[in-house]
Design an enzyme around this catalytic site. Structure first.
Site, mmCIF file in Angstrom:
data_model
loop_
_atom_site.group_PDB
_atom_site.id
_atom_site.type_symbol
_atom_site.label_atom_id
_atom_site.label_comp_id
_atom_site.label_asym_id
_atom_site.label_seq_id
_atom_site.Cartn_x
_atom_site.Cartn_y
_atom_site.Cartn_z
ATOM 1 N N LYS A 270 -4.940 -7.950 -1.965
ATOM 2 C CA LYS A 270 -5.194 -9.385 -1.869
ATOM 3 C C LYS A 270 -3.919 -10.149 -2.164
ATOM 4 O O LYS A 270 -3.903 -11.366 -2.124
ATOM 5 C CB LYS A 270 -6.291 -9.794 -2.866
ATOM 6 C CG LYS A 270 -7.689 -9.530 -2.337
ATOM 7 C CD LYS A 270 -8.289 -10.786 -1.696
ATOM 8 C CE LYS A 270 -9.627 -10.448 -1.058
ATOM 9 N NZ LYS A 270 -10.180 -11.459 -0.230
ATOM 10 N N ARG A 271 -2.873 -9.405 -2.503
ATOM 11 C CA ARG A 271 -1.604 -10.096 -2.751
ATOM 12 C C ARG A 271 -1.229 -10.834 -1.484
ATOM 13 O O ARG A 271 -0.987 -10.229 -0.447
ATOM 14 C CB ARG A 271 -0.517 -9.081 -3.111
ATOM 15 C CG ARG A 271 -0.594 -8.600 -4.544
ATOM 16 C CD ARG A 271 0.795 -8.374 -5.099
ATOM 17 N NE ARG A 271 1.698 -7.819 -4.110
ATOM 18 C CZ ARG A 271 1.937 -6.514 -3.946
ATOM 19 N NH1 ARG A 271 1.340 -5.642 -4.705
ATOM 20 N NH2 ARG A 271 2.787 -6.087 -3.017
#
Ligand code: GLU
Length: 506
Positions: A270-271
Site C-alpha cells: 500500500k506504500r
C-alpha cells in the site's frame, strides 16, 4: 448473466485520500469497459465522508489521472480548463460531502422504521468491549446495548447529549436471525449468518455518514445497476444488502474483482510510491500499455491474445471473465507490453514522449536537429522497455566524447598498440569518405567493411574499438549505426575527436 432491461449504470467511487492507487484504476477500468460495452453510463462519485483522511487536491488529481488513461465518465465532477470543478449529470451532487441532507433524510427513515437506532456508548466503553472480545478470541462486534433502549430512554439521552453538545451515532439494526445471501457475479453465492453481521455505524458523531451508509443510499439514488469493485469490499456486501432491504430498494448486481498481489503472492504494497498510477507514468509506461496491462489484473479474455486496444477491450470484456483468484502484478510483463506499444509509435512521436526525460537529465537538445533526435530514437526504439530508460541508453549521443576505459577499448584478441594504430587508420579513412558515405548507415558499413578486407584485419579489431570510442558502452547499436548517426548530429570533427579520445588513453 442476465442483464436487466434498465440501462446499465456503473460507477467508480474513490475516496480522495492520496495518490491514485493502481487498484482504483483497475476498478475504474472494469466499470468503464462494462458500461461502454452495454451502451450504459459510467459515473464518478467522490466518497469524501471520512474527513480525517481527506487530502486536498486528491479529487482533482484523480480526475486528471483517469483522463490520461482515456477513462471517461458520463456523469460526475469534471475540471474546466482552469482546473475548476463542475458537475455533469442529473443525479448529483456527486461529491458525498455535498449530500449530507440526503443522508439525514434517510437516517430518519431508518430510525422511524426501527431499522436503525441511536447509540450513546462512549468510545471508552467500546474499547473495553473490544478488549474483552479479543481476550475471548471473539470477533469484535458491537454488543447492541443501545438497541434495547426504550423510546423514553432514547429521548432522555438525546437531551443529555444535546446539553453536552455531543451527537450520538446511528447504527444499523441488522436482523438477529436468518441469513443474507450475496450472489456475486465473480465469487458466486455466499451465505452470511445474520447474527455475525455487526450493527455497524451509519452516521458518525460528526454528522457524516459512514462509507457503508452513503454507498448504499447513493448507489440507489444514482440508479447504479452493477457495483463492480475490489474484493476487499465483499465482506461488507451482506450489510449493504440488508440496508437495501431495510429501505425496500432493489439490490444491484455485485461483481468483486480479486485482490492485486505482488509476485510473491503477498498483498500489493500500500506504500503509495510503488502503487500510484502517477509513479507508473513517471517511469515512462504509456497510458495505452498500462490500460492493456491493468485490464489483465484479474480479467482474462480466455484466448491467446495479449495486446488489446481500448476498443478491443470494450468488445471482449465481460464480468464472467473476471477471475476469483488473486491477480499478480508482474512488472516484467508490463515492461514487455510497454515495449510492444513503444514499437508501434513513430520516431517523431517517441521523440516528443522522451524529450522530458532527456531534458530532466540535462541534455541540451537545442543543439540538435529534430532529425537527429529521431535517428537516435530509431536506434533505441526496439530495445526500450520504458521511456525513463532513454537517457541512460542514449547519453553518448548528447555528450561530446564519452568516458572511456583503456582495457575495454582493446578487443580481446588484439593489443593496445594494434588498437591505437587501427584507430589512426580509421581516422584516415573517415577523412576520405564523402558526407553521404559517413552519414548513411549502409554506405558507411560498406566502406568500413571494404577497408577491413583491404587491410586483412579481423572484424573485431576494427569494429569493437570503433563502436566503443563512439559510445563508451559495452553494449550499444552497431558501430555503423552509432557512427553514422553521430556524424549526422555532430559532424565529422566530432567523429574524429571521439577516435582521438580513444587514441589518447592508450
Ligand atoms: N470509497 C470506496 C473506496 O475507496 C468505494 C468502495 C465501493 O466501490 O463501494 O474504494
Amino acid at each position: 448473466m442476465s442483464l436487466n432491461t434498465k440501462p446499465i449504470r456503473t460507477r467508480l467511487a474513490p475516496s480522495p485520500t492520496g495518490l491514485v492507487h493502481i487498484g482504483t484504476v483497475r476498478t475504474g477500468l472494469f466499470n468503464f469497459l462494462f458500461a461502454r460495452k452495454y451502451a450504459g453510463q459510467f459515473i464518478l462519485r467522490v466518497e469524501d465522508t471520512d474527513r480525517s483522511r481527506f487530502v486536498e487536491g486528491a479529487m482533482e488529481n484523480m480526475i486528471e489521472v483517469m483522463q490520461k488513461f482515456g477513462i471517461f465518465f458520463d456523469e460526475g465532477p469534471r475540471l474546466d480548463e482552469h482546473g475548476k470543478m463542475y458537475e455533469v449529470g442529473d443525479k448529483g451532487p456527486y461529491i458525498q460531502s455535498d449530500r449530507l441532507d440526503i443522508y439525514q433524510k434517510y437516517t430518519q427513515e431508518l430510525l422511524e422504521k426501527k431499522l436503525g437506532y441511536y447509540c450513546f456508548c462512549s468510545s471508552d466503553r467500546l474499547e473495553e468491549l473490544r478488549k474483552e472480545q479479543m481476550a475471548l478470541k471473539k470477533p469484535a462486534m458491537y454488543d447492541r446495548l443501545c438497541r434495547n433502549l426504550t423510546d423514553e430512554e432514547v429521548k432522555t439521552k438525546l437531551a443529555e447529549f444535546e446539553l453536552e453538545k455531543k451527537r450520538p451515532v446511528v447504527r444499523q439494526a441488522n436482523p438477529l436471525e436468518g441469513e443474507t445471501i450475496v450472489n456475486d457475479l465473480v465469487y458466486g453465492e455466499i451465505k452470511y449468518d445474520n447474527s455475525t453481521l455487526d450493527d455497524q455505524v451509519l452516521i458518525k458523531s460528526d454528522g457524516f455518514p459512514t462509507y457503508h451508509f452513503a454507498v448504499v443510499v447513493d448507489d440507489h439514488l444514482m440508479e447504479i445497476t452493477h457495483v463492480i469493485r475490489g474484493e476487499e469490499w465483499l465482506p461488507s456486501t451482506p450489510k449493504h444488502i440488508l440496508l437495501y432491504k431495510a429501505f425496500g430498494w432493489e439490490v444491484p448486481a455485485f461483481a468483486h474483482a480479486p485482490l492485486i498481489l505482488n509476485p510473491d503472492k503477498t498483498k500489493l504494497s500500500k506504500r503509495q510510491g510503488d502503487t500510484a498510477a502517477e509513479e507508473f507514468f513517471k517511469k515512462g509506461y504509456l497510458p495505452e500499455a498500462l490500460i492493456n496491462f491493468i485490464a489483465f489484473l484479474g480479467w482474462n479474455p480466455k484466448t491467446e491474445q495479449e495486446i488489446f486496444s481500448l476498443a478491443e477491450l470494450i468488445d471482449q470484456f465481460d464480468l464472467s471473465k473476471i477471475n476469483n483468484s488473486g491477480a499478480v502484478l508482474d512488472v516484467n510483463k508490463l515492461d514487455w507490453m510497454n515495449s510492444e506499444y513503444i514499437r508501434t509509435k513513430s520516431d517523431a512521436e517517441l521523440v516528443e514522449l522522451v524529450k522530458p526525460y532527456w531534458q530532466e537529465t540535462g541534455f541540451d537538445l537545442s543543439k540538435f536537429t529534430h532529425e537527429y533526435l529521431e535517428n537516435v530514437m530509431s536506434l533505441e526504439k526496439d530495445r526500450l522497455r520504458k521511456l525513463s530508460e532513454i537517457s541512460d541508453r542514449t547519453k553518448y549521443f548528447f555528450t561530446e566524447t564519452p568516458q572511456l576505459v583503456a582495457e575495454k577499448l582493446v578487443w580481446r584478441k588484439s593489443t593496445s598498440v594494434e588498437t591505437k594504430q587501427n584507430l589512426r587508420l580509421l581516422q584516415d579513412l573517415f577523412r576520405t569518405l564523402s558526407d553521404d558515405q559517413m552519414g548513411t548507415i549502409t554506405k558507411l558499413e560498406e566502406a568500413v567493411k571494404e577497408f577491413i578486407v583491404k587491410h586483412g584485419f579481423d572484424n573485431g579489431s576494427i569494429l569493437w574499438p570503433l563502436r566503443y570510442v563512439m559510445t563508451g558502452e559495452e553494449k550499444s547499436p552497431s558501430p555503423f549505426e552509432v557512427t553514422a548517426t553521430i556524424f549526422g548530429g555532430w559532424g565529422r570533427e566530432n567523429v574524429m575527436l571521439r577516435l582521438e579520445n580513444g587514441i589518447s588513453i592508450l
